[in-house]
Design an enzyme around this catalytic site. Structure first.
Site, short mmCIF file in Angstrom:
data_model
loop_
_atom_site.label_atom_id
_atom_site.label_comp_id
_atom_site.label_asym_id
_atom_site.label_seq_id
_atom_site.Cartn_x
_atom_site.Cartn_y
_atom_site.Cartn_z
CD GLU A 111 -3.93 0.21 -6.23
OE1 GLU A 111 -4.74 -0.71 -6.14
OE2 GLU A 111 -3.92 1.19 -5.45
N GLY A 114 -7.10 -0.69 -3.97
CA GLY A 114 -6.79 -2.02 -4.48
C GLY A 114 -6.63 -3.04 -3.38
N GLY A 158 0.85 -1.18 0.00
CA GLY A 158 0.00 0.00 0.00
C GLY A 158 0.89 1.24 0.00
CB VAL A 159 0.56 4.69 -0.87
CG1 VAL A 159 0.91 4.31 -2.29
CG2 VAL A 159 -0.93 4.93 -0.73
N GLY A 160 1.91 5.15 1.80
CA GLY A 160 1.86 5.84 3.09
C GLY A 160 3.05 5.51 3.96
CG ASN A 164 -8.33 7.93 2.01
OD1 ASN A 164 -8.64 9.12 2.12
ND2 ASN A 164 -7.28 7.42 2.62
N1 COA Z 1 -10.48 5.38 13.73
C1 COA Z 1 -10.44 6.70 13.44
N2 COA Z 1 -9.39 7.31 12.85
C2 COA Z 1 -8.32 6.54 12.55
C3 COA Z 1 -8.27 5.17 12.85
C4 COA Z 1 -9.41 4.59 13.46
N3 COA Z 1 -9.45 3.30 13.75
N4 COA Z 1 -7.09 4.69 12.44
C5 COA Z 1 -6.40 5.71 11.90
N5 COA Z 1 -7.14 6.83 11.97
C6 COA Z 1 -6.78 8.16 11.49
C7 COA Z 1 -5.39 8.59 11.91
O1 COA Z 1 -5.41 9.16 13.19
C8 COA Z 1 -5.05 9.59 10.82
O2 COA Z 1 -5.76 10.78 11.11
P1 COA Z 1 -5.15 12.23 10.71
O3 COA Z 1 -5.10 12.23 9.22
O4 COA Z 1 -6.16 13.18 11.29
O5 COA Z 1 -3.81 12.27 11.37
C9 COA Z 1 -5.69 8.99 9.59
O6 COA Z 1 -6.70 8.09 10.07
C10 COA Z 1 -4.71 8.21 8.70
O7 COA Z 1 -4.08 7.24 9.47
P2 COA Z 1 -2.52 6.93 9.38
O8 COA Z 1 -2.17 6.11 10.58
O9 COA Z 1 -1.75 8.19 9.16
O10 COA Z 1 -2.40 5.93 8.17
P3 COA Z 1 -2.31 6.11 6.60
O11 COA Z 1 -2.05 7.49 6.16
O12 COA Z 1 -1.39 5.05 6.18
O13 COA Z 1 -3.82 5.76 6.12
C11 COA Z 1 -5.69 4.35 5.65
C12 COA Z 1 -4.47 4.60 6.55
C13 COA Z 1 -6.35 3.07 6.07
C14 COA Z 1 -6.67 5.51 5.77
C15 COA Z 1 -5.17 4.26 4.17
O14 COA Z 1 -4.14 3.30 4.08
C16 COA Z 1 -6.28 3.88 3.21
O15 COA Z 1 -7.04 4.72 2.76
N6 COA Z 1 -6.37 2.56 2.89
C17 COA Z 1 -7.41 2.02 2.01
C18 COA Z 1 -6.92 1.91 0.59
C19 COA Z 1 -5.73 1.03 0.45
O16 COA Z 1 -5.47 0.14 1.26
N7 COA Z 1 -4.97 1.27 -0.59
C20 COA Z 1 -3.80 0.54 -0.92
C21 COA Z 1 -4.13 -0.49 -1.91
S1 COA Z 1 -3.00 -0.71 -3.13
#
Ligand code: COA
Length: 500
Positions: free
Chosen positions: A292, A386, A267-269, A382
């Site tokens: 991806e 994928g 994944g990304v991030g 979001n």
């Molecule tokens: N409940 C509420 N908020 C939550 C949470 C939960 N259980 N877990 C994390 N968060 C919040 C974090 O506090 C953070 O908030 P902020 O932006 O206000 O700081 C935000 O969600 C993002 O979390 P972070 O820990 O920084 O992780 P991330 O940037 O790696 O994002 C997802 C995590 C899940 C949101 C992101 O990976 C995603 O959209 N995934 C779905 C799509 C995917 O997997 N794509 C890859 C496929 S190729």
């Protein structure tokens, strides 16, 4: 300008089609559906959506916007703010648009990223009135050379009634040769296999075939690619990366994997970046990446000899790498390929290649169900992206997450996930900074022991164990106390913390 244009538009049938962005934007009518190139901020048109947003600030109309994945500020913010987006799909990641989706101002369909092209082909998603595609060049044969992503562009171009090309005059010419455009036939008897057997085998064209008669206009742009933030690892993401790398090492030691691992999807991030940078120092060699999105770290891993080849559908690069893109594309041209997202994320290909996937979870429950999309089960973050394409079909499906969010007020491991994107059948391993739960071959009750013991933050272990023990008294294959299953989320809503 004329020389530059002749270099970029090498088929004379296209030369007289140049129009202003404003003129192209004026062709869009209320209710139309636009299929736009773009994926994680790369490869998207920039001046056209801005011109459409500007028009929307003065006129009343709405469009449906289909893309590859998330878009930059012109499409996903300015157009949302102008109030011209009726329906958005299949993925987004913009804070302004997210708020409008959750307020009900924008309709949103969150979709597995490999599904969109199939549903367009089946006619489920209606007609595509315009495909709007960023291009690095148009070849002598009339092929559109995409820029930093392929995404859904081929299917948009194939199915749309009209095509607008946003030709980016600053896009490196080295983009030519990066792409491998293959469009499957309709589903049915004569489709045959998707012939990706080795990731480096080319199966398609270097660009997207287009009927010149469908190209209504070419808009010129000089806007650079939009960089993504580069996340430096913090203590927790570094620990997650270390735990994941240790899991891979154990798999090698047990003989289930070799040092080449298996094609890897990340994944990304922040965590993905930390894992990729941790891999530089690891004992893994000659890995192929079948992802991806390709992030900055990929170039370093190729240099370090850890990665020998990488396939994806889009870049997501930091400012530094955006600046050195032309150089990098030359240097790594025989090491990288971009395919349409219906191929990079294709279940058949993922299963054939035996891909190991790791993606980030918002929350997971004690039995291993994973929520990637909905905060507290209701508010869209979001989208699934994928992650489902890969997890369902992967050789090993791994989900990573920090064990707490929002300064410890939220446990990301909960009794019952409030929204399930990946059922426990699709989840093999969960990794947090606390440790790793390998739930392959375990029953739900055994999985719960592993997840609570290995992955939960100590602040929440006690209350999870209490829930699990009392649930077991009620019995069941997957024991729950239904009246309490979401009590942690209710406590969060009422008291601002899940801690009891
Ligand atoms: N409940 C509420 N908020 C939550 C949470 C939960 N259980 N877990 C994390 N968060 C919040 C974090 O506090 C953070 O908030 P902020 O932006 O206000 O700081 C935000 O969600 C993002 O979390 P972070 O820990 O920084 O992780 P991330 O940037 O790696 O994002 C997802 C995590 C899940 C949101 C992101 O990976 C995603 O959209 N995934 C779905 C799509 C995917 O997997 N794509 C890859 C496929 S190729």
């Amino acid at each position: 300008m004329d020389n530059k244009l002749n270099e970029k538009i090498r088929n004379k049938d296209f030369l007289d089609k140049v129009v202003s962005a404003e003129e192209a934007a004026s062709w869009i009518e209320d209710g139309m559906t636009i299929g736009m190139s773009g994926f994680t901020l790369f490869g998207e048109p920039k001046v056209f959506p801005q011109a459409l947003a500007n028009r929307g600030n003065n006129e009343d109309f709405k469009i449906n916007l289909y893309t590859g994945a998330s878009m930059g500020p012109a499409a996903d913010q300015s157009m949302a703010e102008a109030g011209i987006i009726n329906l958005r799909m299949p993925y987004q990641g913009n804070a302004v648009q997210r708020k409008m989706i959750n307020n009900g101002e924008i309709s949103y369909i969150d979709q597995h990223l490999s599904h969109t092209a199939e549903q367009i082909r089946q006619g489920v998603l209606g007609d595509i009135d315009y495909a709007v595609i960023e291009a690095a060049a148009i070849t002598e044969e009339g092929l559109i050379i995409p820029t930093g992503s392929v995404g859904n562009s081929p299917i948009f171009v194939q199915e749309a009634d009209n095509v607008i090309i946003e030709l980016n005059l600053t896009a490196p010419k080295e983009y030519e040769g990066l792409h491998d455009i293959y469009i499957p036939k309709d589903q049915g008897e004569d489709r045959g296999e998707i012939p990706v057997h080795n990731l480096h085998d080319r199966i398609g064209d270097i660009g997207i075939k287009v009927d010149p008669n469908k190209v209504r206009g070419i808009v010129l742009s000089e806007e650079a690619d939009i960089p993504s933030p580069l996340f430096d690892p913090n203590e927790e993401t570094q620990q997650i990366a270390d735990n994941l790398l240790k899991f891979f090492e154990d798999e090698v030691d047990s003989g289930r994997l070799t040092k080449e691992l298996a094609p890897l999807q990340s994944g990304v991030g922040s965590v993905a970046n930390a894992v990729l940078s941790g891999m530089k120092e690891s004992k893994f060699k000659d890995i192929v990446v079948a992802s991806e999105v390709l992030q900055d770290g990929i170039f370093d891993l190729i240099d370090a000899g850890v990665v020998k080849f990488a396939a994806g559908t889009a870049f997501s690069l930091s400012e530094k790498r955006v600046k050195s893109l032309a150089e990098d594309l030359t240097k790594y041209q025989d090491r990288i390929v971009f395919r349409p997202q219906e191929i990079s994320n294709n279940p058949e290909v993922i299963r054939r290649l035996g891909i190991i996937s790791f993606n980030t979870a918002l929350e997971a429950d004690i039995y291993g169900n994973v929520n990637s999309t909905h905060v507290s089960g209701t508010r869209m973050m979001n989208g699934i992206g994928g992650s489902g394409d890969f997890a369902r079909n992967a050789r090993i499906a791994i989900f990573v997450t920090q064990s707490t969010a929002k300064d410890g007020k939220i446990s990301t491991i909960v009794p019952f996930a409030t929204h399930v994107d990946h059922t426990n059948h699709d989840v093999d391993v969960i990794v947090t900074e606390q440790g790793t739960a390998d739930i392959r071959g375990l029953t739900p009750r055994q999985a719960a022991e592993e997840i609570i013991n290995n992955c939960m933050h100590p602040d929440y272990k006690e209350q999870a164990r209490d829930y699990f023990e009392r649930a077991k008294e009620l019995g069941g294959q997957t024991p729950h106390i239904l009246s309490e299953a979401f009590s942690w989320h209710e406590a969060l809503a009422e008291n601002g913390t899940m801690k009891k």
